[in-house]
Motif scaffolding. Sequence first.
Motif, short mmCIF file in Angstrom:
data_model
loop_
_atom_site.label_atom_id
_atom_site.label_comp_id
_atom_site.label_asym_id
_atom_site.label_seq_id
_atom_site.Cartn_x
_atom_site.Cartn_y
_atom_site.Cartn_z
N GLY A 12 19.39 58.98 75.16
CA GLY A 12 20.31 58.24 76.64
C GLY A 12 21.86 58.33 76.46
N SER A 13 22.45 58.03 75.76
CA SER A 13 23.77 58.17 75.17
C SER A 13 24.34 59.10 75.54
CB SER A 13 23.68 57.30 73.38
OG SER A 13 23.50 58.12 72.35
N ASN A 14 24.94 59.35 75.23
CA ASN A 14 26.32 60.30 74.93
C ASN A 14 26.72 61.11 73.97
OD1 ASN A 14 27.77 60.12 77.48
ND2 ASN A 14 28.32 57.89 76.89
N HIS A 15 26.50 59.76 72.59
CA HIS A 15 26.15 61.40 71.31
C HIS A 15 25.07 61.74 71.31
CE1 HIS A 15 28.93 58.13 69.58
NE2 HIS A 15 28.51 59.51 68.60
N TYR A 16 23.60 61.52 72.30
CA TYR A 16 22.54 62.51 72.16
C TYR A 16 23.08 63.99 72.87
CZ TYR A 16 17.48 62.92 71.52
OH TYR A 16 16.17 63.74 71.33
N SER A 105 27.77 47.25 76.46
CA SER A 105 27.89 48.65 76.53
C SER A 105 28.62 49.15 74.93
CB SER A 105 28.60 49.07 77.76
OG SER A 105 28.34 51.17 77.44
N HIS A 106 29.08 50.21 74.69
CA HIS A 106 29.86 50.51 73.49
C HIS A 106 31.15 50.26 73.60
CE1 HIS A 106 31.79 53.15 71.22
NE2 HIS A 106 30.80 52.94 70.07
N GLN A 107 31.85 50.14 73.27
CA GLN A 107 33.46 49.23 73.08
C GLN A 107 33.87 50.60 73.52
OE1 GLN A 107 35.43 49.82 69.50
NE2 GLN A 107 36.45 48.38 69.72
N MET A 108 34.00 52.07 73.38
CA MET A 108 34.77 52.91 74.04
C MET A 108 34.86 52.51 75.24
SD MET A 108 36.78 54.06 71.31
CE MET A 108 37.34 55.53 72.22
N ALA A 109 33.31 52.39 76.11
CA ALA A 109 32.82 52.84 77.44
C ALA A 109 33.54 51.87 77.88
CB ALA A 109 31.42 53.34 77.34
N HIS A 111 36.00 50.10 77.78
CA HIS A 111 37.64 50.84 77.34
C HIS A 111 38.12 51.64 78.80
CE1 HIS A 111 38.86 48.56 73.55
NE2 HIS A 111 38.41 48.62 73.35
N GLN A 112 37.34 52.95 78.70
CA GLN A 112 37.35 54.13 79.71
C GLN A 112 37.22 53.36 81.15
OE1 GLN A 112 34.88 57.29 78.30
NE2 GLN A 112 34.84 56.83 76.31
N CYS A 113 36.21 52.13 81.46
CA CYS A 113 35.96 51.86 82.88
C CYS A 113 37.04 50.64 83.12
CB CYS A 113 34.68 51.57 82.81
SG CYS A 113 34.07 52.71 82.34
N VAL A 129 26.29 48.31 70.82
CA VAL A 129 25.90 49.57 69.28
C VAL A 129 26.57 50.58 70.05
CG1 VAL A 129 24.60 48.20 68.01
CG2 VAL A 129 23.41 49.76 68.98
N ASP A 130 25.59 51.36 71.59
CA ASP A 130 25.94 52.11 72.39
C ASP A 130 25.71 52.53 74.14
OD1 ASP A 130 23.03 52.16 72.70
OD2 ASP A 130 22.61 54.41 72.57
N THR A 131 25.64 52.99 74.06
CA THR A 131 25.43 52.97 75.92
C THR A 131 24.02 52.89 76.26
OG1 THR A 131 25.36 54.64 76.58
CG2 THR A 131 27.67 54.23 77.19
N ALA A 132 23.29 53.51 75.70
CA ALA A 132 21.45 53.96 76.45
C ALA A 132 21.47 52.15 75.58
CB ALA A 132 21.10 55.05 75.73
N GLU A 174 36.68 62.46 78.77
CA GLU A 174 36.07 63.15 77.79
C GLU A 174 36.28 62.94 76.54
OE1 GLU A 174 37.27 67.64 77.52
OE2 GLU A 174 36.87 68.42 79.94
N THR A 175 35.47 63.08 75.59
CA THR A 175 34.90 62.41 74.16
C THR A 175 34.93 63.37 73.56
OG1 THR A 175 33.98 60.53 74.94
CG2 THR A 175 33.80 60.87 72.19
N ARG A 176 35.80 63.69 72.54
CA ARG A 176 35.91 64.94 71.29
C ARG A 176 35.08 64.28 70.57
NH1 ARG A 176 40.10 65.96 67.70
NH2 ARG A 176 39.99 68.17 66.51
#
Length: 274
Positions: A12-16, A105-109, A111-113, A129-132, A174-176
């Motif tokens: 459910g996370s972006n990593h997944y 949410s995740h720290q990076m998420a 920031h993006q919002c 720890v993550d978004t999901a 986008e995330t790389r």
Amino acid sequence: MKTKIALQGIKGSNHYKALTELFNEKGVDALECTTFQRLISAVVTGESEKAVMAIENSIAGSILPNYRLILDHQLQITAEYYLNISHNLVALPGQDLEDLVEVKSHQMALHQCSDFFSNQLHINLIEDVDTALPAQIIAQQQIFGVGALVPKGTAELFNLKVIAEDVQNNSLNETRFVVIEKQANTNPDVDKTTIQFEIAHESGSLAKVLNKMAEHELNLSKIQSIPIPNDIWRYAFIVDVSFSNPVHFQKAFSEISKISINPTCVGQYKSGKS
Ligand SMILES: O=C(O)C(=O)C[C@]1(C(=O)O)C=C[C@@H](O)C=C1
């Protein structure tokens, strides 16, 4: 036999998402890690063969600690993948934006919002720890008043309500991600590389290195400076270059090695599509 691949976060996370778009889900045994450090340890100890790790985002920028983890453990980047990121604000059904007092949410998420939340001063933003994972906990423990920022499709996974769609600061987001392994990629079909080097504290020393890249027709797509922890206020440079012929890169790298300090190839791979 399935390939064990570490990721940061849960299903459910972006990593997944990145992992399943890069590899065939059926052939993968996903090792869900709560921190990037844990993910790197899994590769170092051999617990997992590879790891998928976010390295930079087009809105929030580079994840510098992740570069440091790769360098400190002498790991290799063997692939890259650009994932389009959209964030939906979700919560238990029956609630609206004004009912929320916290969003996790995740720290990076987060920031993006930041633009969206700068107008929602009643909401406290909490890093997780993550978004999901916060979405899963909200659903399992039926927590009202708390929302989560999750990728598209994750609300359905946990039966949550989408309160606001696409709340990232910019629709182009986008995330790389990079694939990390112990061994270098030996596939000859590569057109991009990441190198790391330090330079003498002298006028023109960085320009000399960059000129070598230009002379050998390397196309520089990113230059990132990163602190050298035990050498105060000194920096290493991490550079991504693409090339049409690997021989050009080899020649450039051999010449750069003579005019830089601790030059290292951090990985060779096929360039991903943004
Ligand atoms: O929490 C997630 O969904 C992740 O996969 C982590 C992560 C990140 O590390 O940057 C991945 C992509 C998005 O940029 C936001 C968060």
